[in-house]
Write a protein that holds these residues in place. Sequence first.
Motif, mmCIF file in Angstrom:
data_model
loop_
_atom_site.group_PDB
_atom_site.id
_atom_site.type_symbol
_atom_site.label_atom_id
_atom_site.label_comp_id
_atom_site.label_asym_id
_atom_site.label_seq_id
_atom_site.Cartn_x
_atom_site.Cartn_y
_atom_site.Cartn_z
ATOM 1 N N THR A 105 -54.764 86.900 59.812
ATOM 2 C CA THR A 105 -54.451 85.791 58.910
ATOM 3 C C THR A 105 -53.803 84.647 59.667
ATOM 4 N N PHE A 106 -52.850 84.958 60.548
ATOM 5 C CA PHE A 106 -52.184 83.937 61.364
ATOM 6 C C PHE A 106 -53.207 83.188 62.208
ATOM 7 N N HIS A 107 -54.123 83.937 62.798
ATOM 8 C CA HIS A 107 -55.138 83.318 63.649
ATOM 9 C C HIS A 107 -56.032 82.369 62.858
ATOM 10 N N LEU A 108 -56.507 82.819 61.706
ATOM 11 C CA LEU A 108 -57.429 82.010 60.924
ATOM 12 C C LEU A 108 -56.758 80.754 60.379
ATOM 13 N N GLU A 109 -55.492 80.859 60.002
ATOM 14 C CA GLU A 109 -54.776 79.699 59.467
ATOM 15 C C GLU A 109 -54.538 78.644 60.537
ATOM 16 N N GLY A 110 -54.495 79.060 61.797
ATOM 17 C CA GLY A 110 -54.223 78.119 62.871
ATOM 18 C C GLY A 110 -55.459 77.557 63.533
ATOM 19 N N LYS A 111 -56.640 77.857 62.977
ATOM 20 C CA LYS A 111 -57.876 77.411 63.596
ATOM 21 C C LYS A 111 -58.401 76.136 62.950
ATOM 22 N N ALA A 112 -59.097 75.371 63.774
ATOM 23 C CA ALA A 112 -59.709 74.136 63.271
ATOM 24 C C ALA A 112 -60.789 74.432 62.246
ATOM 25 N N ASP A 113 -61.283 75.673 62.205
ATOM 26 C CA ASP A 113 -62.328 76.023 61.247
ATOM 27 C C ASP A 113 -61.874 75.801 59.815
ATOM 28 N N ASN A 114 -60.537 75.718 59.614
ATOM 29 C CA ASN A 114 -60.035 75.482 58.274
ATOM 30 C C ASN A 114 -60.272 74.046 57.816
ATOM 31 N N LEU A 115 -60.644 73.203 58.734
ATOM 32 C CA LEU A 115 -60.969 71.811 58.412
ATOM 33 C C LEU A 115 -62.379 71.514 58.908
ATOM 34 N N PRO A 116 -63.120 70.697 58.179
ATOM 35 C CA PRO A 116 -64.486 70.373 58.615
ATOM 36 C C PRO A 116 -64.482 69.741 60.003
ATOM 37 N N GLN A 117 -65.425 70.147 60.845
ATOM 38 C CA GLN A 117 -65.468 69.663 62.217
ATOM 39 C C GLN A 117 -65.670 68.151 62.272
ATOM 40 N N ASP A 118 -66.463 67.624 61.357
ATOM 41 C CA ASP A 118 -66.693 66.178 61.386
ATOM 42 C C ASP A 118 -65.423 65.403 61.054
ATOM 43 N N LEU A 119 -64.566 65.986 60.201
ATOM 44 C CA LEU A 119 -63.295 65.340 59.887
ATOM 45 C C LEU A 119 -62.399 65.297 61.110
ATOM 46 N N LEU A 120 -62.328 66.415 61.838
ATOM 47 C CA LEU A 120 -61.500 66.466 63.050
ATOM 48 C C LEU A 120 -62.009 65.484 64.099
ATOM 49 N N SER A 173 -42.941 99.735 65.788
ATOM 50 C CA SER A 173 -42.942 101.016 66.494
ATOM 51 C C SER A 173 -44.354 101.572 66.392
ATOM 52 N N ALA A 174 -45.059 101.606 67.525
ATOM 53 C CA ALA A 174 -46.414 102.168 67.523
ATOM 54 C C ALA A 174 -46.364 103.639 67.115
ATOM 55 N N LYS A 175 -45.220 104.250 67.334
ATOM 56 C CA LYS A 175 -45.072 105.681 67.048
ATOM 57 C C LYS A 175 -44.937 105.953 65.559
ATOM 58 N N THR A 176 -44.153 105.159 64.849
ATOM 59 C CA THR A 176 -43.818 105.481 63.455
ATOM 60 C C THR A 176 -44.437 104.551 62.418
ATOM 61 N N ASP A 177 -44.891 103.361 62.823
ATOM 62 C CA ASP A 177 -45.385 102.388 61.836
ATOM 63 C C ASP A 177 -46.869 102.548 61.534
ATOM 64 N N ASN A 178 -47.236 102.192 60.311
ATOM 65 C CA ASN A 178 -48.639 101.992 59.951
ATOM 66 C C ASN A 178 -49.011 100.601 60.448
ATOM 67 N N LEU A 179 -49.956 100.487 61.356
ATOM 68 C CA LEU A 179 -50.261 99.213 62.001
ATOM 69 C C LEU A 179 -51.334 98.397 61.301
ATOM 70 N N VAL A 180 -51.907 98.922 60.229
ATOM 71 C CA VAL A 180 -52.931 98.167 59.492
ATOM 72 C C VAL A 180 -52.363 96.858 58.927
ATOM 73 N N PRO A 181 -51.187 96.877 58.242
ATOM 74 C CA PRO A 181 -50.633 95.602 57.749
ATOM 75 C C PRO A 181 -50.357 94.605 58.867
ATOM 76 N N LEU A 182 -49.966 95.118 60.045
ATOM 77 C CA LEU A 182 -49.714 94.232 61.183
ATOM 78 C C LEU A 182 -50.979 93.471 61.557
ATOM 79 N N PHE A 183 -52.094 94.171 61.671
ATOM 80 C CA PHE A 183 -53.331 93.507 62.079
ATOM 81 C C PHE A 183 -53.867 92.589 60.980
ATOM 82 N N GLU A 184 -53.573 92.879 59.730
ATOM 83 C CA GLU A 184 -53.924 91.944 58.656
ATOM 84 C C GLU A 184 -53.174 90.623 58.849
ATOM 85 N N LYS A 185 -51.888 90.707 59.183
ATOM 86 C CA LYS A 185 -51.081 89.506 59.405
ATOM 87 C C LYS A 185 -51.544 88.761 60.653
ATOM 88 N N ILE A 186 -51.894 89.505 61.688
ATOM 89 C CA ILE A 186 -52.358 88.888 62.936
ATOM 90 C C ILE A 186 -53.614 88.053 62.696
#
Length: 373
Positions: A166-181, A151-164
């Motif tokens: 984190t989700f993005h970074l965990e799903g990126k190839a940057d988590n593995l060395p480019q030469d390995l990929l 609820s944009a009206k009632t929720d504190n949205l800071v934890p939401l963007f922290e999760k967003i």
Amino acid sequence: MNNNQNLQITTMGKGGSGKSATIIKFIQTYFVEEYDPTIEDSYRRHFTVNEKEYRLDILDTGCGEEYETFRMDYIKETDIFLLVYSITDQSSFQFLKDQEYMEIMRVASEEKEYSIIVIGNKKDLENEREVATKEGKEFAEEIGAYFVEISAKTDNLVPLFEKIITFHLEGKADNLPQDLLEDLENLFEKQILIDYQFEVNNGNQKIGCHRIYLEQRLGEEHFENLKQILFELPLQEAKFVLKNTYCGLSNSNYIQFNKILKNSKIDIPKNLFQYKKLKNDLNEMLNSQTHDLCLIVENEEIYFHKIFLIARFGYFEKLFSKKQNQEIEKLTDHTGFSLKIWKILRKHIYNGEIIEDIDDEKSCQELFKALNN
């Protein structure tokens, strides 16, 4: 993500879904009571996640349904798409599932990797709900997105963007060395030491693979399921699926990947293919008992998988290509480097990790160089 730790975010959704209110609440910490149709606006906020600071540049796209209003230049540079609908408006949910939207993101995937977040807004109006939570979850799973109701009206949205983020970074190839990929991609392309061939295009064509590697990634049961799925796929689609199995599935390939597999009656959990799972799989393979090569260094045995040595070092590719039809159980090292250096190298082969601040860093570099020649 670039060196300045910038993340570009694009919000998309039907007018009245509350996407603008969601962004303004996060940026300025207040809720916009009266709806003001947005043509297009942009916001910026510096935001810290896990002790790292990111600059978030957020584009709030126009509420109109004319797709030409989107800044395609910006969209092609987007790191995170926020797809916002109202749980009180079924039409706003269907709007996100429009094929033109999906095509926009598919085109974006050709430029860079990105993540998708599906946000069901206005959960404070539960008594007016038209979109079931299950519907939102299923849509998010279909496109490889993170799902949340707020609820944009009632929720504190800071934890939401922290999760967003984190989700993005965990799903990126940057988590593995480019030469390995890149090496894993080359492994898929190489036909050295392949030990299995998938029949594709209803048995009219074949694709070679390394079964020992794929079974480690998927497990024996899902390997058999994959075999049945690939059998009916055209050659190019089968190659796309297999390549992502070898190299890990990025969030931005998820839509295309799911589109190919959606008509299959055989299910394989998509998270088995993703980068996050790949990282764990490579570490497990490092310690597995499925190795097929024993290297003797200083009269001690070190175990490897030949396919990794081939993928990562030209020295071994040349060596094994000459003995492709022979079982090599033991091989004596003639490089002259120490056992300690080889153990460091072994970790690097499997997960790209190089131990920093080691006394023998120069020796490691020399060994890497020798094996790549």
